[in-house]
Scaffold this motif. Structure first.
Motif, PDB file in Angstrom:
ATOM      1  N   SER A 168       4.510 -13.499   6.150  1.00 39.10           N
ATOM      2  CA  SER A 168       4.967 -12.490   6.420  1.00 39.10           C
ATOM      3  C   SER A 168       4.024 -10.715   6.530  1.00 39.10           C
ATOM      4  N   ILE A 169       3.834 -10.056   7.069  1.00 46.47           N
ATOM      5  CA  ILE A 169       3.102  -8.754   7.192  1.00 46.47           C
ATOM      6  C   ILE A 169       4.545  -8.009   7.885  1.00 46.47           C
ATOM      7  N   VAL A 170       4.608  -6.133   7.190  1.00 50.69           N
ATOM      8  CA  VAL A 170       5.031  -5.042   7.705  1.00 50.69           C
ATOM      9  C   VAL A 170       5.144  -4.599   7.811  1.00 50.69           C
ATOM     10  N   ASN A 171       4.638  -3.957   8.984  1.00 47.61           N
ATOM     11  CA  ASN A 171       3.470  -2.057   9.407  1.00 47.61           C
ATOM     12  C   ASN A 171       5.392  -1.155   9.161  1.00 47.61           C
ATOM     13  N   ILE A 172       4.503   0.240   7.897  1.00 48.88           N
ATOM     14  CA  ILE A 172       5.577   1.158   8.061  1.00 48.88           C
ATOM     15  C   ILE A 172       5.536   2.046   8.902  1.00 48.88           C
ATOM     16  N   SER A 173       6.497   1.989  10.560  1.00 50.28           N
ATOM     17  CA  SER A 173       5.836   3.489  11.860  1.00 50.28           C
ATOM     18  C   SER A 173       6.858   4.185  11.554  1.00 50.28           C
ATOM     19  N   SER A 174       7.366   4.329  12.726  1.00 52.78           N
ATOM     20  CA  SER A 174       9.007   5.919  12.353  1.00 52.78           C
ATOM     21  C   SER A 174       8.918   6.010  14.209  1.00 52.78           C
TER      22      SER A 174
ATOM     23  N   THR B   9       0.752  -1.083   0.127  1.00 55.05           N
ATOM     24  CA  THR B   9      -0.187  -0.360  -0.206  1.00 55.05           C
ATOM     25  C   THR B   9       0.874   1.403   0.279  1.00 55.05           C
ATOM     26  N   GLY B  10       0.257   2.583  -0.961  1.00 54.03           N
ATOM     27  CA  GLY B  10       0.633   3.659  -0.674  1.00 54.03           C
ATOM     28  C   GLY B  10       1.953   3.025  -1.787  1.00 54.03           C
ATOM     29  N   ALA B  11       1.555   2.662  -3.158  1.00 57.47           N
ATOM     30  CA  ALA B  11       2.856   1.964  -3.144  1.00 57.47           C
ATOM     31  C   ALA B  11       3.219   3.840  -4.424  1.00 57.47           C
ATOM     32  N   GLY B  12       2.588   4.267  -4.672  1.00 57.08           N
ATOM     33  CA  GLY B  12       3.032   5.440  -5.602  1.00 57.08           C
ATOM     34  C   GLY B  12       3.690   6.195  -5.756  1.00 57.08           C
TER      35      GLY B  12
ATOM     36  N   VAL C 137       3.260  -5.297   3.064  1.00 51.48           N
ATOM     37  CA  VAL C 137       3.492  -4.087   3.597  1.00 51.48           C
ATOM     38  C   VAL C 137       2.470  -3.204   3.830  1.00 51.48           C
ATOM     39  N   ASN C 138       2.611  -2.650   4.581  1.00 51.17           N
ATOM     40  CA  ASN C 138       1.493  -0.996   5.467  1.00 51.17           C
ATOM     41  C   ASN C 138       2.045  -0.403   4.958  1.00 51.17           C
ATOM     42  N   ASN C 139       2.017   0.145   3.703  1.00 52.68           N
ATOM     43  CA  ASN C 139       3.194   1.488   4.056  1.00 52.68           C
ATOM     44  C   ASN C 139       2.267   3.083   3.529  1.00 52.68           C
ATOM     45  N   ALA C 140       0.846   2.973   3.236  1.00 50.61           N
ATOM     46  CA  ALA C 140       0.592   4.168   2.815  1.00 50.61           C
ATOM     47  C   ALA C 140       0.064   5.013   4.274  1.00 50.61           C
ATOM     48  N   ALA C 141       0.281   5.984   4.209  1.00 45.34           N
ATOM     49  CA  ALA C 141       0.047   6.978   5.122  1.00 45.34           C
ATOM     50  C   ALA C 141      -0.241   8.490   4.893  1.00 45.34           C
TER      51      ALA C 141
END
Length: 244
Positions: A130-136, A13-16, A81-85
Motif C-alpha cells: 500500500s502506498i499513500v501520497n500526502i496531497s492537499s 518520507t518527510g519524517a522529521g 508514505v510519500n509525505n516530503a514536501a
C-alpha cells in the motif's frame, strides 16, 4: 479502530516534522519496522530517541542521484508514505525557476522515484503493498501565492490514479490523503496572516482546521487492510471546505 502492522516494514518520507513524524510514531507504536527519511539529521536523531529501532535515512529527496544511492538498496518495504514536501510562497508573476524546479523535484518527482524503488521491490517479491501520497485540498482549490505548491499537488492526483491503475494487478494499492490546513510549521507559514487565517477557518463548515492526528489516522486506514478495496482515491480531510 485498533491497527496492527507487526511484521511489516514501512518507509515514510518527510519524517522529521509534522505529519510525517507523527506517522512514523504511529506506525512504530503499531508494530511496524519503520524507515524514516528526511534531509535534517537532527530531526532523525531526536526521532530515533522517541522511536528506538527505526531506520533513519538522511537524504535530500530533491536530488535524484542522492536518493537513488540512499534508497536504491533499501530492501523489502510493504508500506510507503510519500509525505516530503516544500512550500515556496510566490504570486504567479514572481515564480522563479529555482522555486518551480525545487517544488516539483521534492513534491512530485521524489514521489515517482521513491515509489518506483519500493514498487519494483514489491513486484520482485510477489508481495502486496500500500502506498499513500500526502496531497492537499489545494489540488482542487486555489490559495493566494501557492501556485507552484498547488500545481504539484494537482499533478499528484493524476500520478496517484495512474500508479493505482498500473500497480493494481500486482496487488499494490495507491491512494492520496488531501488535508486542509494543518497547523504544522508548514501550515503556519501558509496562514501567517491572522486575518486571513480567521477568514479561512470560517469558510470551513466545521469552523476548524484539521489536526495532525486526523491526517495520520486516515493514512493508517489507507495503509491497512481495512481499506483493501480502495485504490486510486483521494480522501479529503478538509473539515468540509470543499463541500461549502
Amino acid at each position: 479502530m485498533k491497527l496492527n502492522f507487526s511484521g511489516l516494514r514501512a518507509l515514510v518520507t518527510g519524517a522529521g516534522k509534522g505529519i510525517g513524524r507523527d506517522t512514523v510514531k504511529a506506525l512504530h507504536a503499531s508494530g511496524a519496522r519503520v524507515v524514516a527519511v528526511t534531509r535534517t539529521n537532527a530531526d532523525l536523531v531526536s526521532l530515533s530517541k522517541e522511536c528506538p529501532g527505526i531506520e533513519p535515512v538522511c537524504v535530500d529527496l530533491g536530488n535524484w542521484e542522492a536518493t537513488e544511492q540512499a534508497l536504491g538498496t533499501v530492501g523489502p518495504v510493504d508500506l510507503l508514505v510519500n509525505n516530503a514536501a516544500v512550500v515556496v510562497m510566490q504570486p504567479f508573476l514572481e515564480v522563479t525557476k529555482e522555486a518551480f524546479d525545487r517544488s516539483f523535484n521534492v513534491n512530485l518527482r521524489s514521489v515517482l522515484q521513491v515509489s518506483q524503488i519500493v514498487a519494483r521491490g514489491m513486484i520482485a517479491r510477489g508481495a502486496p503493498g500500500s502506498i499513500v501520497n500526502i496531497s492537499s485540498m489545494v489540488a482542487y482549490v486555489t490559495f493566494p501565492n501557492l501556485i507552484t505548491y498547488s500545481s504539484t499537488k494537482s499533478a499528484m492526483t493524476m500520478l496517484t490514479k495512474t500508479m493505482a491503475g498500473e500497480l493494481g494487478p500486482h496487488k499494490i494499492r495507491v491512494n492520496s490523503v488531501n488535508p486542509t490546513v494543518v497547523l504544522t510549521d508548514m501550515g503556519k507559514k501558509g496562514t501567517s496572516d491572522p486575518e486571513f487565517r480567521r477568514k479561512l477557518m470560517e469558510r470551513h463548515p466545521l469552523r476548524k482546521f484539521a489536526e495532525v492526528e486526523d491526517v495520520v489516522n486516515t493514512i493508517l486506514f489507507l495503509l491497512s487492510e481495512h481499506s483493501a478495496s480502495t485504490t486510486g482515491s483521494g480522501i479529503l480531510v478538509d473539515c468540509g471546505y470543499l463541500a461549502s
